[in-house]
Design a protein around this motif. Structure first.
Motif, mmCIF file in Angstrom:
data_model
loop_
_atom_site.group_PDB
_atom_site.id
_atom_site.type_symbol
_atom_site.label_atom_id
_atom_site.label_comp_id
_atom_site.label_asym_id
_atom_site.label_seq_id
_atom_site.Cartn_x
_atom_site.Cartn_y
_atom_site.Cartn_z
ATOM 1 N N ALA A 40 88.039 113.101 32.337
ATOM 2 C CA ALA A 40 89.141 113.918 31.831
ATOM 3 C C ALA A 40 90.152 114.286 32.910
ATOM 4 O O ALA A 40 91.310 114.579 32.597
ATOM 5 C CB ALA A 40 88.586 115.197 31.197
ATOM 6 N N LYS A 41 89.733 114.266 34.145
ATOM 7 C CA LYS A 41 90.562 114.791 35.224
ATOM 8 C C LYS A 41 91.692 113.830 35.600
ATOM 9 O O LYS A 41 91.542 112.601 35.518
ATOM 10 C CB LYS A 41 89.673 115.047 36.451
ATOM 11 C CG LYS A 41 90.155 116.129 37.371
ATOM 12 C CD LYS A 41 89.030 116.558 38.308
ATOM 13 C CE LYS A 41 89.418 117.796 39.101
ATOM 14 N NZ LYS A 41 88.296 118.277 39.933
ATOM 15 N N ASP A 42 92.805 114.385 36.012
ATOM 16 C CA ASP A 42 93.913 113.579 36.525
ATOM 17 C C ASP A 42 93.439 112.887 37.805
ATOM 18 O O ASP A 42 93.019 113.553 38.761
ATOM 19 C CB ASP A 42 95.107 114.487 36.824
ATOM 20 C CG ASP A 42 96.349 113.712 37.254
ATOM 21 O OD1 ASP A 42 96.223 112.539 37.638
ATOM 22 O OD2 ASP A 42 97.444 114.306 37.213
ATOM 23 N N PRO A 43 93.482 111.546 37.861
ATOM 24 C CA PRO A 43 93.016 110.842 39.060
ATOM 25 C C PRO A 43 93.716 111.289 40.335
ATOM 26 O O PRO A 43 93.148 111.170 41.427
ATOM 27 C CB PRO A 43 93.319 109.380 38.747
ATOM 28 C CG PRO A 43 93.297 109.308 37.250
ATOM 29 C CD PRO A 43 93.860 110.618 36.781
ATOM 30 N N ALA A 44 94.931 111.838 40.214
ATOM 31 C CA ALA A 44 95.624 112.322 41.413
ATOM 32 C C ALA A 44 94.834 113.448 42.074
ATOM 33 O O ALA A 44 94.854 113.589 43.300
ATOM 34 C CB ALA A 44 97.025 112.796 41.047
ATOM 35 N N GLN A 45 94.119 114.233 41.265
ATOM 36 C CA GLN A 45 93.284 115.295 41.823
ATOM 37 C C GLN A 45 92.050 114.726 42.507
ATOM 38 O O GLN A 45 91.548 115.289 43.485
ATOM 39 C CB GLN A 45 92.866 116.264 40.722
ATOM 40 C CG GLN A 45 94.008 117.061 40.113
ATOM 41 C CD GLN A 45 93.515 117.967 39.002
ATOM 42 O OE1 GLN A 45 93.124 117.521 37.921
ATOM 43 N NE2 GLN A 45 93.519 119.261 39.280
ATOM 44 N N MET A 73 85.886 109.634 46.914
ATOM 45 C CA MET A 73 85.642 108.567 45.943
ATOM 46 C C MET A 73 86.144 107.219 46.473
ATOM 47 O O MET A 73 87.236 107.129 47.029
ATOM 48 C CB MET A 73 86.357 108.924 44.637
ATOM 49 C CG MET A 73 86.132 107.973 43.497
ATOM 50 S SD MET A 73 86.929 108.605 41.983
ATOM 51 C CE MET A 73 85.732 109.829 41.442
ATOM 52 N N PRO A 74 85.351 106.139 46.324
ATOM 53 C CA PRO A 74 85.797 104.819 46.780
ATOM 54 C C PRO A 74 87.122 104.411 46.139
ATOM 55 O O PRO A 74 87.415 104.769 44.998
ATOM 56 C CB PRO A 74 84.655 103.892 46.339
ATOM 57 C CG PRO A 74 83.450 104.774 46.262
ATOM 58 C CD PRO A 74 83.967 106.096 45.789
ATOM 59 N N THR A 88 92.358 105.530 37.556
ATOM 60 C CA THR A 88 93.816 105.669 37.437
ATOM 61 C C THR A 88 94.362 104.791 36.326
ATOM 62 O O THR A 88 95.280 105.183 35.599
ATOM 63 C CB THR A 88 94.487 105.319 38.782
ATOM 64 O OG1 THR A 88 93.998 106.197 39.798
ATOM 65 C CG2 THR A 88 96.000 105.455 38.694
ATOM 66 N N ALA A 89 93.782 103.610 36.164
ATOM 67 C CA ALA A 89 94.235 102.679 35.123
ATOM 68 C C ALA A 89 93.642 102.987 33.750
ATOM 69 O O ALA A 89 94.019 102.368 32.753
ATOM 70 C CB ALA A 89 93.878 101.251 35.526
ATOM 71 N N SER A 90 92.726 103.945 33.696
ATOM 72 C CA SER A 90 92.025 104.243 32.440
ATOM 73 C C SER A 90 92.982 104.736 31.356
ATOM 74 O O SER A 90 93.915 105.502 31.621
ATOM 75 C CB SER A 90 90.950 105.303 32.693
ATOM 76 O OG SER A 90 90.512 105.881 31.495
#
Length: 468
Positions: free
Chosen positions: A165-170, A176-177, A185-187
């Motif tokens: 659910a989280k914004d990948p920017a966070q 995280m690898p 991010t592409a999800s």
């Protein structure tokens, strides 16, 4: 007066259980000990490194505290050594005065329903290992996945839901690898389901983790089949009046607050809590497309049973592209070590390993999940290890002595362990990689790269065979 030679103790597993055991042994003053901590990975810390969500940095402080165990000159880390591949149980028992098994739980429970073998059906444990950067983790693809169901209402399901659910920017502020961050991010995930076969008052997640999920920016929350228990009724509109414990009351209050909030603008993801349902089948042509669920209730003995005979009972189907089971971990059998298949533990009496006749095996001990089952939090292992160590220290004077350094014999048989210095090289490389990308650290998750960073081929980098 001649000082007694130190006892030699082997600990199999460098996760929290093993490190708490070593910590207790180092701090005690009863008997002198030398400790070898074995792990099949070149990195210590186990679940603290690979099982804690990358955005839970506060829990990682436990790893920093346990790392001080390796400051002791009486402790060696022997990595990339696996029981059953590089050494045997008999070899360990014959080389050490005492052996402690602390390998945790590397398996997970199955739903045991039709369609579970379809692509798109997986394990939350494996998903956590992937985003945690474990080198054994299979890559997880979110391509084409819009709806995800997490079956289970514990912290693992909550963590998986939050990462999705989280914004990948966070998440870029974590270790995280890069490959995992790129996939997230592409999800295109829009809907996340958390499904429990009991009501919200029976959920096992902790309030802190639940609130963290519920307050994720851009997340809309709905509660189905359990909303009445969250909202209360005219006769019982407070959880306190239901005789629930403090944690459960706080959980229900958190759900109540989230359900009452208006949807955020914009909505990035939708989170659906579906209580009182259990999976009965996964459907799809080439991969998972739908999850069939059965309404449940509790029988007179408290067991979960189908609710088909009560109003609102029966089945329902929800469209999903990925189903992750989060219904519990399970320890797996170690080669030649006694194991209780029914309970998924090494049979023991307060940490002393038992044979098939229930007799304690001299010099063999167990701690952690493989001792008590996959229950409790990371801190639970501290008291658990203390109990095991107390019995080990009590037994040591009665056990046969093995004064020779086992590392000499290991090397003669071609076993070349990695060292704590090798781990420090990996640690430094991860920090450097993160600095180059403006991140605090980027975890290395490929075996080849981990081993390239290790200096196991350099004899001068291996532990001295006479000194700890």
């Amino acid at each position: 007066m001649v000082e007694p030679s130190p006892y030699r103790v082997a600990i199999v597993g460098a996760g929290p259980a093993g490190l708490f055991t070593a910590q207790h042994l180092v701090r005690q003053q009863q008997v002198p000990v030398l400790i070898d901590i074995f792990d099949r990975l070149p990195t210590p810390f186990g679940l603290l490194r690979y099982g804690v969500a990358p955005d839970h940095t506060s829990i990682r402080s436990v790893a920093r505290a346990l790392a001080h165990t390796f400051d002791s000159t009486r402790v060696r880390f022997l990595g990339t050594v696996e029981l059953g591949r590089d050494l045997t149980r008999r070899g360990l028992v014959e080389a050490y005065d005492a052996v402690v098994y602390a390998v945790g739980a590397s398996g997970d429970l199955m739903l045991r329903v039709p369609g579970e073998e379809l692509p798109g059906s997986g394990s939350a444990r494996q998903f956590v290992a992937w985003y945690g950067g474990h080198p054994d983790a299979a890559p997880q693809s979110l391509h084409g996945v819009r709806s995800v169901a997490c079956v289970g209402v514990g912290n693992v399901a909550v963590d998986v839901a939050r990462i999705l659910a989280k914004d990948p920017a966070q998440l870029a502020a974590t270790d995280m690898p890069e490959t995992v961050l790129a996939e997230l991010t592409a999800s295109a995930v829009t809907d996340i389901w958390i499904i429990g076969r009991r009501g919200p008052q029976y959920a096992s997640y902790t309030t802190r983790e639940l609130r963290e999920l519920l307050t994720t920016p851009g997340l809309a929350v709905t509660i189905e089949d359990g909303a009445g228990e969250v909202a209360g009724t005219a006769d019982d509109n407070t959880a306190e009046q239901a005789g629930l414990d403090r944690r459960t009351r706080a959980n229900i209050e958190a759900l109540r607050e989230a359900a009452a909030r208006p949807d955020p603008v914009p909505v990035r993801r939708r989170l659906h809590f579906l209580f009182w349902h259990r999976p009965v089948a996964l459907h799809g042509a080439a991969r998972v497309e739908r999850l069939e669920l059965e309404r449940t209730t509790l029988g007179p003995d408290g067991a979960v049973i189908p609710a088909g005979a009560v109003p609102g009972g029966g089945t329902r189907t929800i469209p999903v592209d990925l189903v992750l089971r989060a219904i519990g971990y399970r320890s797996t059998r170690l080669p030649d070590v006694p194991f209780d298949d029914a309970r998924g533990v090494i049979p023991n009496r307060e940490g002393r390993v038992l044979d098939t006749d229930g007799r304690a095996l001299p010099g063999e001990y167990v701690t952690g999940w493989i001792k008590r089952g996959a229950t409790g939090v990371i801190g639970t292992n501290k008291a658990d290890a203390a109990q095991t160590v107390a019995h080990l220290l009590e037994d040591l004077p009665t056990l046969p002595r093995h004064p020779a350094d086992p590392l000499v014999e290991l090397r003669l048989h071609g076993v070349d362990p990695t060292t704590y210095d090798d781990w420090l090289a990996i640690d430094a490389a991860e920090i450097a990689r993160g600095a180059a990308l403006g991140r605090p650290r980027v975890k290395i998750n490929a075996w080849a790269e981990l081993m390239r960073l290790c200096r196991s081929g350099d004899p001068d980098a291996c532990p001295d065979s006479t000194l700890y």
